[in-house]
Motif scaffolding. Structure first.
Motif, PDB file in Angstrom:
ATOM      1  N   ASP A 153     -10.737  -5.127 -16.511  1.00 53.40           N
ATOM      2  CA  ASP A 153      -9.690  -4.238 -17.029  1.00 53.40           C
ATOM      3  C   ASP A 153     -10.153  -2.792 -17.090  1.00 53.40           C
ATOM      4  O   ASP A 153      -9.356  -1.875 -16.840  1.00 53.40           O
ATOM      5  CB  ASP A 153      -9.237  -4.710 -18.413  1.00 53.40           C
ATOM      6  CG  ASP A 153      -8.251  -5.865 -18.336  1.00 53.40           C
ATOM      7  OD1 ASP A 153      -7.363  -5.822 -17.467  1.00 53.40           O
ATOM      8  OD2 ASP A 153      -8.375  -6.799 -19.142  1.00 53.40           O
ATOM      9  N   ASP A 154     -11.400  -2.558 -17.428  1.00 55.86           N
ATOM     10  CA  ASP A 154     -11.917  -1.188 -17.426  1.00 55.86           C
ATOM     11  C   ASP A 154     -11.798  -0.570 -16.048  1.00 55.86           C
ATOM     12  O   ASP A 154     -11.404   0.596 -15.897  1.00 55.86           O
ATOM     13  CB  ASP A 154     -13.380  -1.167 -17.898  1.00 55.86           C
ATOM     14  CG  ASP A 154     -13.534  -1.431 -19.383  1.00 55.86           C
ATOM     15  OD1 ASP A 154     -12.520  -1.393 -20.091  1.00 55.86           O
ATOM     16  OD2 ASP A 154     -14.673  -1.683 -19.815  1.00 55.86           O
ATOM     17  N   TRP A 155     -12.158  -1.345 -15.024  1.00 56.32           N
ATOM     18  CA  TRP A 155     -12.024  -0.857 -13.641  1.00 56.32           C
ATOM     19  C   TRP A 155     -10.554  -0.650 -13.268  1.00 56.32           C
ATOM     20  O   TRP A 155     -10.197   0.378 -12.665  1.00 56.32           O
ATOM     21  CB  TRP A 155     -12.670  -1.880 -12.699  1.00 56.32           C
ATOM     22  CG  TRP A 155     -12.470  -1.584 -11.236  1.00 56.32           C
ATOM     23  CD1 TRP A 155     -13.168  -0.689 -10.472  1.00 56.32           C
ATOM     24  CD2 TRP A 155     -11.491  -2.177 -10.379  1.00 56.32           C
ATOM     25  NE1 TRP A 155     -12.692  -0.692  -9.183  1.00 56.32           N
ATOM     26  CE2 TRP A 155     -11.660  -1.595  -9.099  1.00 56.32           C
ATOM     27  CE3 TRP A 155     -10.501  -3.125 -10.563  1.00 56.32           C
ATOM     28  CZ2 TRP A 155     -10.873  -1.945  -8.009  1.00 56.32           C
ATOM     29  CZ3 TRP A 155      -9.711  -3.487  -9.469  1.00 56.32           C
ATOM     30  CH2 TRP A 155      -9.895  -2.891  -8.222  1.00 56.32           C
TER      31      TRP A 155
ATOM     32  N   ALA B 237       0.835  -1.204   0.000  1.00 62.99           N
ATOM     33  CA  ALA B 237       0.000   0.000   0.000  1.00 62.99           C
ATOM     34  C   ALA B 237       0.867   1.250   0.000  1.00 62.99           C
ATOM     35  O   ALA B 237       0.580   2.231  -0.694  1.00 62.99           O
ATOM     36  CB  ALA B 237      -0.932  -0.016   1.211  1.00 62.99           C
ATOM     37  N   ARG B 238       1.944   1.208   0.767  1.00 62.85           N
ATOM     38  CA  ARG B 238       2.838   2.365   0.860  1.00 62.85           C
ATOM     39  C   ARG B 238       3.473   2.675  -0.496  1.00 62.85           C
ATOM     40  O   ARG B 238       3.744   3.835  -0.821  1.00 62.85           O
ATOM     41  CB  ARG B 238       3.916   2.059   1.900  1.00 62.85           C
ATOM     42  CG  ARG B 238       4.721   3.251   2.371  1.00 62.85           C
ATOM     43  CD  ARG B 238       5.683   2.830   3.460  1.00 62.85           C
ATOM     44  NE  ARG B 238       4.992   2.481   4.697  1.00 62.85           N
ATOM     45  CZ  ARG B 238       5.123   1.302   5.310  1.00 62.85           C
ATOM     46  NH1 ARG B 238       5.899   0.362   4.806  1.00 62.85           N
ATOM     47  NH2 ARG B 238       4.470   1.070   6.426  1.00 62.85           N
ATOM     48  N   ALA B 239       3.706   1.637  -1.295  1.00 62.58           N
ATOM     49  CA  ALA B 239       4.319   1.809  -2.612  1.00 62.58           C
ATOM     50  C   ALA B 239       3.336   2.338  -3.647  1.00 62.58           C
ATOM     51  O   ALA B 239       3.727   2.670  -4.771  1.00 62.58           O
ATOM     52  CB  ALA B 239       4.909   0.486  -3.093  1.00 62.58           C
ATOM     53  N   GLY B 240       2.048   2.406  -3.307  1.00 62.75           N
ATOM     54  CA  GLY B 240       1.053   2.952  -4.223  1.00 62.75           C
ATOM     55  C   GLY B 240       0.622   1.992  -5.306  1.00 62.75           C
ATOM     56  O   GLY B 240       0.033   2.410  -6.313  1.00 62.75           O
TER      57      GLY B 240
ATOM     58  N   THR C 270     -15.200  -0.176  -4.908  1.00 64.15           N
ATOM     59  CA  THR C 270     -15.015   1.268  -5.015  1.00 64.15           C
ATOM     60  C   THR C 270     -14.008   1.501  -6.141  1.00 64.15           C
ATOM     61  O   THR C 270     -13.600   0.561  -6.822  1.00 64.15           O
ATOM     62  CB  THR C 270     -14.477   1.866  -3.707  1.00 64.15           C
ATOM     63  OG1 THR C 270     -13.127   1.418  -3.508  1.00 64.15           O
ATOM     64  CG2 THR C 270     -15.336   1.443  -2.511  1.00 64.15           C
ATOM     65  N   ALA C 271     -13.567   2.733  -6.300  1.00 59.51           N
ATOM     66  CA  ALA C 271     -12.581   3.032  -7.340  1.00 59.51           C
ATOM     67  C   ALA C 271     -11.247   2.360  -7.068  1.00 59.51           C
ATOM     68  O   ALA C 271     -10.480   2.102  -7.990  1.00 59.51           O
ATOM     69  CB  ALA C 271     -12.387   4.545  -7.458  1.00 59.51           C
ATOM     70  N   SER C 272     -10.958   2.037  -5.797  1.00 58.37           N
ATOM     71  CA  SER C 272      -9.644   1.496  -5.449  1.00 58.37           C
ATOM     72  C   SER C 272      -9.682   0.141  -4.765  1.00 58.37           C
ATOM     73  O   SER C 272      -8.631  -0.458  -4.512  1.00 58.37           O
ATOM     74  CB  SER C 272      -8.902   2.477  -4.531  1.00 58.37           C
ATOM     75  OG  SER C 272      -9.637   2.681  -3.329  1.00 58.37           O
ATOM     76  N   LYS C 273     -10.859  -0.373  -4.480  1.00 59.08           N
ATOM     77  CA  LYS C 273     -10.974  -1.639  -3.755  1.00 59.08           C
ATOM     78  C   LYS C 273     -12.087  -2.482  -4.371  1.00 59.08           C
ATOM     79  O   LYS C 273     -13.188  -1.978  -4.608  1.00 59.08           O
ATOM     80  CB  LYS C 273     -11.271  -1.398  -2.265  1.00 59.08           C
ATOM     81  CG  LYS C 273     -10.186  -0.629  -1.542  1.00 59.08           C
ATOM     82  CD  LYS C 273     -10.631  -0.268  -0.128  1.00 59.08           C
ATOM     83  CE  LYS C 273      -9.568   0.517   0.600  1.00 59.08           C
ATOM     84  NZ  LYS C 273      -9.284   1.839  -0.012  1.00 59.08           N
ATOM     85  N   TRP C 274     -11.780  -3.762  -4.586  1.00 57.49           N
ATOM     86  CA  TRP C 274     -12.802  -4.679  -5.084  1.00 57.49           C
ATOM     87  C   TRP C 274     -12.642  -5.997  -4.346  1.00 57.49           C
ATOM     88  O   TRP C 274     -11.733  -6.769  -4.614  1.00 57.49           O
ATOM     89  CB  TRP C 274     -12.653  -4.891  -6.592  1.00 57.49           C
ATOM     90  CG  TRP C 274     -13.895  -5.467  -7.246  1.00 57.49           C
ATOM     91  CD1 TRP C 274     -14.938  -6.095  -6.639  1.00 57.49           C
ATOM     92  CD2 TRP C 274     -14.199  -5.454  -8.638  1.00 57.49           C
ATOM     93  NE1 TRP C 274     -15.883  -6.475  -7.560  1.00 57.49           N
ATOM     94  CE2 TRP C 274     -15.457  -6.087  -8.804  1.00 57.49           C
ATOM     95  CE3 TRP C 274     -13.537  -4.976  -9.772  1.00 57.49           C
ATOM     96  CZ2 TRP C 274     -16.056  -6.268 -10.045  1.00 57.49           C
ATOM     97  CZ3 TRP C 274     -14.127  -5.148 -11.009  1.00 57.49           C
ATOM     98  CH2 TRP C 274     -15.371  -5.784 -11.153  1.00 57.49           C
ATOM     99  N   LEU C 275     -13.522  -6.213  -3.370  1.00 63.27           N
ATOM    100  CA  LEU C 275     -13.585  -7.481  -2.663  1.00 63.27           C
ATOM    101  C   LEU C 275     -14.752  -8.249  -3.257  1.00 63.27           C
ATOM    102  O   LEU C 275     -15.904  -7.865  -3.095  1.00 63.27           O
ATOM    103  CB  LEU C 275     -13.788  -7.256  -1.162  1.00 63.27           C
ATOM    104  CG  LEU C 275     -12.776  -6.329  -0.466  1.00 63.27           C
ATOM    105  CD1 LEU C 275     -13.085  -6.227   1.020  1.00 63.27           C
ATOM    106  CD2 LEU C 275     -11.351  -6.813  -0.700  1.00 63.27           C
TER     107      LEU C 275
ATOM    108  N   GLY D  21      -3.079   8.175   2.435  1.00 60.70           N
ATOM    109  CA  GLY D  21      -2.954   7.514   1.145  1.00 60.70           C
ATOM    110  C   GLY D  21      -4.096   6.552   0.915  1.00 60.70           C
ATOM    111  O   GLY D  21      -5.122   6.586   1.603  1.00 60.70           O
ATOM    112  N   THR D  22      -3.917   5.675  -0.047  1.00 59.87           N
ATOM    113  CA  THR D  22      -4.979   4.764  -0.458  1.00 59.87           C
ATOM    114  C   THR D  22      -4.473   3.335  -0.517  1.00 59.87           C
ATOM    115  O   THR D  22      -3.438   3.064  -1.133  1.00 59.87           O
ATOM    116  CB  THR D  22      -5.511   5.151  -1.853  1.00 59.87           C
ATOM    117  OG1 THR D  22      -6.006   6.498  -1.808  1.00 59.87           O
ATOM    118  CG2 THR D  22      -6.628   4.221  -2.301  1.00 59.87           C
TER     119      THR D  22
END
Length: 255
Positions: free
Chosen positions: A248-250, A31-34, A85-90, A66-67
């Protein structure tokens, strides 16, 4: 447009505390590495490598800002709270644990492998089939012991390839079957690509600190050519479910 690198973390359930803590540190560093963390789990409090890494990534987000960018590839019925969400998909894949293993092995651009059993090795088989770089983290004794249960690995790979029939290129399918039917081939290839030998026993004293984890993730990302990030991920899709295009779109839209 480039996407973010995907780092997979695979490993077993009911692992020793030191392994769990090291996986959590690795998740923090990812996560720290982005970049994106992909596991077969979710950020819940259980002694599993996949969930420990997820918890670590979420801890970085809450403690450091951060994210945390997460992909959780969960077996049917195990996901506590589905999330997209835009950054997480469980995601609840609707697949058994063995059936979803191709996603965990093939989708990442590079993998960190901790000790585990036949399920972890079946994920490794698919990483090998897709020619993904893998860094093993931990004791060679644990790896040797896992390699002894060839029949269980072969059964899990067989279930997965049956479920994903038609989704793989023939060359990928052949490599997966070859590796599952002769784990020594997989073991030899795996050991030959290591930049350093795995530990004979235990963990280094610094395996639970941030500097160790940051170095580990930095080494993993060096194995990902920049050109790969211009290409679609090797997500195989989910039969009768999530398509490669939707994923891939996400992925390419992720901030």
């Amino acid at each position: 447009m480039a996407r973010k690198a995907i780092v997979g973390v695979i490993g077993g359930n009911g692992v020793p505390t030191a392994t769990e803590q090291a996986a959590e540190r690795a998740g923090r560093a990812i996560a720290r590495a982005g970049v994106i963390l992909l596991t077969g789990g979710q950020p819940i409090r259980v002694s599993e490598v996949k969930c420990a890494a997820m918890r670590g990534a979420m801890a970085t987000e809450s403690d450091e800002g951060g994210t945390a960018r997460l992909i959780g590839v969960c077996p049917s019925g195990e996901l506590v709270v589905p999330l997209k969400t835009a950054s997480k998909w469980l995601m609840d894949t609707g697949l058994s644990s063995a059936e979803r293993n191709p996603i965990n092995g093939m989708t990442p651009d590079v993998l960190l492998m901790f000790e585990g059993g036949p399920g972890t090795l079946s994920e490794l088989v698919f990483a090998f089939a897709a020619k993904k770089p893998v860094i093993y983290v931990g004791s060679i004794t644990a790896l040797d012991e896992a390699m002894q249960d060839e029949n269980a690995v072969r059964a899990k790979v067989g279930k997965a390839t049956t479920k994903f029939r038609g989704a793989f290129e023939p060359s990928v399918l052949n490599r997966a079957h070859d590796a599952a039917n002769n784990l020594q081939v997989l073991y030899d290839h795996f050991c030959n690509q290591m930049s350093e030998p795995p530990l004979a026993e235990g963990w280094p004293k610094d395996a639970r600190n941030d500097a160790w984890a940051n170095d580990l993730v930095s080494s993993a990302l060096k194995a990902v050519p920049a050109r790969i990030l211009e290409l679609r991920a090797d997500f195989p899709g989910i039969p009768q479910g999530l398509s490669k295009k939707t994923f891939d779109d996400w992925l390419f839209a992720m901030p």
